[in-house]
Design a protein around this motif. Structure first.
Motif, PDB file in Angstrom:
ATOM      1  N   GLY A  31       0.868  -1.264   0.059  1.00 56.45           N
ATOM      2  CA  GLY A  31       0.038  -0.107   0.205  1.00 56.45           C
ATOM      3  C   GLY A  31       0.876   1.385  -0.336  1.00 56.45           C
ATOM      4  N   GLU A  32       0.299   2.482  -0.649  1.00 54.65           N
ATOM      5  CA  GLU A  32       0.986   3.677  -0.563  1.00 54.65           C
ATOM      6  C   GLU A  32       2.548   3.454  -1.183  1.00 54.65           C
ATOM      7  OE1 GLU A  32      -0.723   6.327   0.393  1.00 54.65           O
ATOM      8  OE2 GLU A  32      -2.246   5.218   1.815  1.00 54.65           O
ATOM      9  N   TYR A  33       2.670   2.809  -2.277  1.00 51.70           N
ATOM     10  CA  TYR A  33       3.861   2.340  -2.819  1.00 51.70           C
ATOM     11  C   TYR A  33       4.210   2.523  -4.306  1.00 51.70           C
ATOM     12  CZ  TYR A  33       8.208   0.044  -1.509  1.00 51.70           C
ATOM     13  OH  TYR A  33       9.641  -0.227  -1.326  1.00 51.70           O
ATOM     14  N   ILE A  34       3.198   3.426  -4.865  1.00 51.67           N
ATOM     15  CA  ILE A  34       3.267   3.800  -6.468  1.00 51.67           C
ATOM     16  C   ILE A  34       2.745   5.177  -6.640  1.00 51.67           C
ATOM     17  CG2 ILE A  34       0.976   2.633  -6.999  1.00 51.67           C
ATOM     18  CD1 ILE A  34       2.661   1.375  -9.359  1.00 51.67           C
ATOM     19  N   SER A  35       3.175   5.662  -7.712  1.00 53.74           N
ATOM     20  CA  SER A  35       2.813   7.140  -7.913  1.00 53.74           C
ATOM     21  C   SER A  35       1.235   7.019  -8.579  1.00 53.74           C
ATOM     22  CB  SER A  35       3.531   7.813  -8.759  1.00 53.74           C
ATOM     23  OG  SER A  35       3.006   8.922  -9.389  1.00 53.74           O
ATOM     24  N   THR A  36       0.404   7.795  -8.260  1.00 50.06           N
ATOM     25  CA  THR A  36      -1.117   7.477  -8.458  1.00 50.06           C
ATOM     26  C   THR A  36      -1.727   8.679  -9.251  1.00 50.06           C
ATOM     27  OG1 THR A  36      -1.921   8.469  -6.536  1.00 50.06           O
ATOM     28  CG2 THR A  36      -1.479   6.098  -6.519  1.00 50.06           C
ATOM     29  N   GLY A  37      -1.080   9.662  -9.541  1.00 51.26           N
ATOM     30  CA  GLY A  37      -1.335  10.799 -10.076  1.00 51.26           C
ATOM     31  C   GLY A  37      -2.012  11.948  -9.446  1.00 51.26           C
ATOM     32  N   GLU A  38      -2.024  11.633  -8.180  1.00 50.98           N
ATOM     33  CA  GLU A  38      -2.471  12.531  -6.906  1.00 50.98           C
ATOM     34  C   GLU A  38      -1.371  13.727  -6.873  1.00 50.98           C
ATOM     35  OE1 GLU A  38      -3.347  10.666  -3.253  1.00 50.98           O
ATOM     36  OE2 GLU A  38      -4.466   9.218  -4.075  1.00 50.98           O
ATOM     37  N   ASP A  39      -1.904  14.938  -6.643  1.00 46.32           N
ATOM     38  CA  ASP A  39      -0.825  15.907  -6.472  1.00 46.32           C
ATOM     39  C   ASP A  39      -0.286  16.187  -7.759  1.00 46.32           C
ATOM     40  OD1 ASP A  39      -1.883  16.370  -3.975  1.00 46.32           O
ATOM     41  OD2 ASP A  39      -0.278  14.774  -3.218  1.00 46.32           O
ATOM     42  N   GLY A  40      -0.801  15.882  -8.842  1.00 46.81           N
ATOM     43  CA  GLY A  40      -0.102  16.315 -10.056  1.00 46.81           C
ATOM     44  C   GLY A  40       1.031  15.353 -10.222  1.00 46.81           C
ATOM     45  N   SER A  41       1.195  14.223  -9.799  1.00 45.46           N
ATOM     46  CA  SER A  41       2.283  13.139 -10.082  1.00 45.46           C
ATOM     47  C   SER A  41       1.801  12.163 -11.232  1.00 45.46           C
ATOM     48  CB  SER A  41       2.232  12.214  -8.826  1.00 45.46           C
ATOM     49  OG  SER A  41       1.147  11.458  -8.753  1.00 45.46           O
ATOM     50  N   LEU A  42       2.775  11.537 -11.653  1.00 47.88           N
ATOM     51  CA  LEU A  42       2.281  10.630 -12.801  1.00 47.88           C
ATOM     52  C   LEU A  42       1.506   9.306 -12.397  1.00 47.88           C
ATOM     53  CD1 LEU A  42       3.195   9.652 -15.892  1.00 47.88           C
ATOM     54  CD2 LEU A  42       4.954   8.415 -14.863  1.00 47.88           C
ATOM     55  N   ASP A  43       0.369   9.129 -13.067  1.00 47.72           N
ATOM     56  CA  ASP A  43      -0.324   8.085 -12.736  1.00 47.72           C
ATOM     57  C   ASP A  43       0.344   6.600 -13.495  1.00 47.72           C
ATOM     58  OD1 ASP A  43      -2.267   5.718 -12.627  1.00 47.72           O
ATOM     59  OD2 ASP A  43      -4.052   7.220 -12.823  1.00 47.72           O
ATOM     60  N   VAL A  44       1.178   6.016 -12.687  1.00 49.99           N
ATOM     61  CA  VAL A  44       2.026   5.071 -13.327  1.00 49.99           C
ATOM     62  C   VAL A  44       1.348   3.916 -14.159  1.00 49.99           C
ATOM     63  CG1 VAL A  44       3.799   3.111 -12.810  1.00 49.99           C
ATOM     64  CG2 VAL A  44       4.034   5.480 -11.788  1.00 49.99           C
TER      65      VAL A  44
END
Length: 408
Positions: free
Chosen positions: A50-63
């Motif tokens: 859990g909580e271990y991949i970039s998801t697109g939140e806060d402008g991050s990449l949705d991997v």
């Protein structure tokens, strides 16, 4: 990917189609769904912490969405909380996963039990971007046949500097009665026992059951002080100021600090755990080449960099690690780089190794007994509340029965 090309996958998933070509970048046109021989979109099942991949939140990449965009392969993504729950799921359920991300010692156990498929590294050319030190003398995967490193890091103590004003430099503070009800503890037995072992001066990888029993006694002694045994719940509890102290992973310490500047991180002088989490493919996977394409994608420099900046763990991918360290320095300062990418390790720091099966079984049973036994502030409070409610209910019904009898 054009539908006419996707139709070629009817007979087999061609390696050349699944490997990300040079042009398949963030700027490239989105691929159309990759179809199997039945005309269904090719899918992979990914099982991660859990909580271990970039998801697109806060402008991050949705991997995962980006992988689908570049390849046309759908990702079904689910999470687990501990290595042991991952192992139990793979052993006991009929579910099939294509990519899993266990820790070093669990990878060794799965290799020993023939649970993993050897990787075809011709489908994972980005493995060359992994730093050599993760390939040389790899104790958990000799010869690098079954895994590709995802992240690495160290365990330490999170503490709230508004609630803890003394120096935090020893595991002993997690046994300090002054913090009764304000201490969180790992809910998985390997990390919990590891802390008790280091506190007592033992190795994580001891096969001496007297030492494991001594560590168990130490954990029993600690239990009345513990507010809760947690994994992902730590983000809310420490971030929200509900607890003062908790052992956890350095990468998550930085994430929690970002939400609460009073959360600090310290590595105890007695030594700590150094770990590697790595991407593997279970032997019963459904789409091995698609899974290898996913692993290769996760090692692309742009993807690895964006992902690691979001989750805050250390990256074994050299180009991503360099970019991440610079980002940490600019965003937080040198202290953050020292936490995530420590330049040295203590002489008593260790990695977890796979234990003999008899030791695993005995210690797992001891941990179940510790978790199930009394103690713990929350457990006691809940027990008292339940007893009060039950007692109140009994009194209410007795009074009501007595009044009815009088009416009759």
């Amino acid at each position: 990917m054009k539908k006419s090309i996707a139709a070629l996958a009817a007979a087999t998933l061609l390696t050349g189609m699944l490997l990300l070509p040079a042009g398949a970048s963030a700027e490239s046109e989105a691929a159309e769904p990759l179809l199997d021989e039945n005309g269904n979109q090719v899918e992979i099942n990914v099982y991660n912490w859990g909580e271990y991949i970039s998801t697109g939140e806060d402008g991050s990449l949705d991997v995962n969405a980006e992988f689908t965009r570049r390849t046309g392969i759908k990702v079904n993504y689910t999470t687990f909380e501990t290595n042991e729950s991952l192992y139990a799921k793979l052993k006991s359920s009929g579910e099939s996963y294509d990519v899993i991300i266990p820790s070093d010692y669990m990878i060794a156990r799965m290799i020993e039990e023939d649970m993993l498929a050897p990787l075809d590294f011709s489908n994972i050319p980005n493995f060359d971007k992994i730093a050599d030190r993760f390939k040389e003398d790899c104790e958990y995967d000799p010869g690098n046949q079954y895994s590709v490193p995802y992240t690495y890091g160290q365990v330490g103590i999170l503490y709230n500097d508004e609630m803890v004003t003394e120096t935090v430099d020893s595991w002993d503070i997690l046994w300090d009665e002054k913090y009764e009800g304000q201490i969180l503890m790992f809910s998985n037995w390997r990390d919990a026992f590891g802390i008790a072992q280091k506190r007592l001066g033992y190795s994580f990888n001891s096969t001496n059951m007297d030492e494991w029993n001594a560590a168990a006694d130490s954990l029993r002694e600690q239990k009345p002080l513990v507010q809760a045994y947690v994994m992902d719940q730590i983000f809310d509890k420490m971030g929200g100021g509900e607890a003062a102290l908790a052992p956890y992973y350095a990468g998550d310490a930085l994430t929690i600090h970002s939400n609460n500047e009073h959360i600090q991180f310290a590595v105890p002088k007695e030594g700590t755990n150094l770990f590697v989490d790595a991407m593997c493919i279970p032997k019963n996977c459904n789409n091995k080449e698609a899974a290898e394409a996913y692993i290769n994608f996760m090692c692309e420099t742009d993807v690895a960099t964006d992902n690691i900046e979001y989750i805050s763990y250390a990256s074994p991918q050299e180009e991503a690690a360099a970019a991440h360290a610079e980002y940490l320095r600019e965003e937080y300062g040198d202290w953050a780089v020292d936490i995530i990418y420590p330049s040295t390790s203590g002489e008593n720091d260790e990695v977890f190794l796979n234990l003999p099966e008899d030791v695993n079984t005995q210690v797992e049973n001891i941990w179940i007994e510790i978790q199930g036994s009394g103690g713990g502030v929350i457990y006691i409070v809940l027990t008292v509340v339940i007893l009060v409610v039950l007692a109140g209910g009994i009194v209410f019904f007795r009074v009501r029965k007595h009044m009815r009898e009088k009416e009759l």
